[in-house]
Design a protein around this motif. Structure first.
Motif, PDB file in Angstrom:
ATOM      1  N   UNK A   1       6.292  -2.194  -1.484  1.00  0.00           N
ATOM      2  CA  UNK A   1       7.424  -1.244  -1.453  1.00  0.00           C
ATOM      3  C   UNK A   1       7.603   0.134  -1.782  1.00  0.00           C
ATOM      4  N   UNK A   2       8.341   0.726  -1.329  1.00  0.00           N
ATOM      5  CA  UNK A   2       8.492   2.160  -1.788  1.00  0.00           C
ATOM      6  C   UNK A   2       9.204   2.003  -3.241  1.00  0.00           C
ATOM      7  N   UNK A   3       8.158   2.728  -3.714  1.00  0.00           N
ATOM      8  CA  UNK A   3       8.985   2.392  -5.988  1.00  0.00           C
ATOM      9  C   UNK A   3       8.294   4.443  -6.112  1.00  0.00           C
ATOM     10  N   UNK A   4       8.852   4.739  -7.355  1.00  0.00           N
ATOM     11  CA  UNK A   4       8.304   6.344  -7.927  1.00  0.00           C
ATOM     12  C   UNK A   4       7.145   5.981  -8.671  1.00  0.00           C
ATOM     13  N   UNK A   5       6.252   5.123  -8.543  1.00  0.00           N
ATOM     14  CA  UNK A   5       5.204   5.737  -9.525  1.00  0.00           C
ATOM     15  C   UNK A   5       4.310   6.457  -9.059  1.00  0.00           C
TER      16      UNK A   5
END
Length: 353
Positions: free
Chosen positions: A29-33
């Protein structure tokens, strides 16, 4: 209860995974981590993650904690009705636990006139519990349940001496296996079962009570630690359980309470000697109660290898429900949750019905 051999080999799965849909592969998934919440593991990799070897006195330690909890007079007190959720009546409740603690929470009873046929203890995540609505309806009709806020957490069991945030709570007393707060939280679940049986004597049937346990994340890890020693529980469902395989968790960056433990370990490496007694995967090698586990392939808060370590280690009948992601909203979250609720209902109907 006599100690089980160490280690206990898992039994073969009695049934295939419940889902008719294809098991998802590790998602991206696209994610900010700044790290990969799938940690590079495929499903095949995850199904091979082992449990750490138990300390030699692991069974004796937990059996002693259990005896202490069973000796507590929980003296439950039920408050005024607080309303109805999904046809169930909800009451405030408080009961005693080890160390002289009074634990607050909610008692759930069927609608007026509906007899009690089933009982549950329902754990909560590290966000605590502010009200019971998220945990209702219960998996089976005619069910009663106790929904505790374990010590230091939630709106009803806060303590000045125990941090109420996950990062602080998970470190409270961690220098000593006797004083570590996680042991007290496990005892709060045992005492919740005692209080429920005191309040709803219809659950204590010939041959002994047969109640269910539900736990997600923090509550899933606590359940894995609590259930092997308590034969009052006849079935359990654990969703994205934490505390699995601490030696591996200490190497994995995450956004959950495990990150607090990982950072603490850098300056206190001796903490591994305590964590060995609080490993949910190690405890699962002693868990013979039928258990449905719903681990995730992608989870920034609770690394999936630790979740699967709990499932892989189970010593009794086990069922697997693989989730695409945990602690992370995605387009399929609601559909997967509905499917899990249906699978849970079917599971407890077979094992408690």
């Amino acid at each position: 209860m006599s100690p089980l051999p160490d280690p206990v080999p898992p039994l073969p799965d009695p049934v295939p995974p419940l889902s008719p849909r294809p098991v998802p592969s590790a998602p991206q998934f696209p994610h900010p981590y700044p790290f990969d919440p799938a940690y590079g593991y495929s499903l095949a990799d995850l199904l091979r993650v082992p449990a750490p070897v138990a300390p030699g006195d692991f069974d004796g330690f937990w059996e002693g904690r259990y005896r202490e909890a069973r000796a507590v007079d929980t003296a439950p007190v039920v408050g005024e009705p607080e309303g109805e959720w999904d046809g169930a009546r909800v009451f405030a409740v408080a009961y005693g636990s080890v160390g002289g603690e009074r634990i607050g929470g909610w008692l759930v009873l069927p609608a007026e006139g509906v007899p009690v046929e089933h009982g549950f203890v329902v754990g909560h995540g590290y966000g605590g519990r502010g009200e019971p609505g998220r945990d209702l309806p219960l998996p089976l009709p005619g069910a009663a349940a106790l929904l505790p806020c374990v010590r230091g957490l939630g709106t009803r069991s806060t303590r000045p001496a125990i941090p109420g945030d996950a990062d602080g709570h998970v470190l409270h007393g961690i220098a000593s296996r006797e004083r570590y707060v996680i042991g007290g939280c496990v005892a709060d679940l045992w005492c919740a079962a005692s209080a429920l049986l005191d309040l709803v004597p219809a659950l204590d049937r010939p041959g002994g009570p047969r109640i269910g346990y539900l736990g997600e994340s923090f509550g899933g890890g606590l359940g894995a630690l609590a259930l092997p020693w308590d034969d009052r529980f006849a079935a359990a469902q654990l969703t994205v359980p934490t505390f699995g395989n601490h030696p591996l968790r200490l190497t994995l960056t995450c956004t959950g309470s495990g990150e607090s433990v990982r950072r603490h370990h850098r300056t206190h490496p001796e903490v591994v000697d305590v964590l060995r007694y609080f490993d949910a995967a190690t405890a699962a090698t002693r868990l013979r109660t039928p258990t449905l586990v719903a681990p995730a392939l992608f989870d920034p808060a609770v690394p999936p290898p630790g979740q699967f370590a709990v499932y892989n280690a189970l010593a009794g009948p086990r069922e697997l429900r693989v989730l695409t992601a945990g602690h992370f909203e995605h387009d399929g979250t609601e559909d997967e949750y509905r499917e899990l609720v249906a699978a849970r209902r079917d599971f407890f109907a077979r094992h408690l019905g």
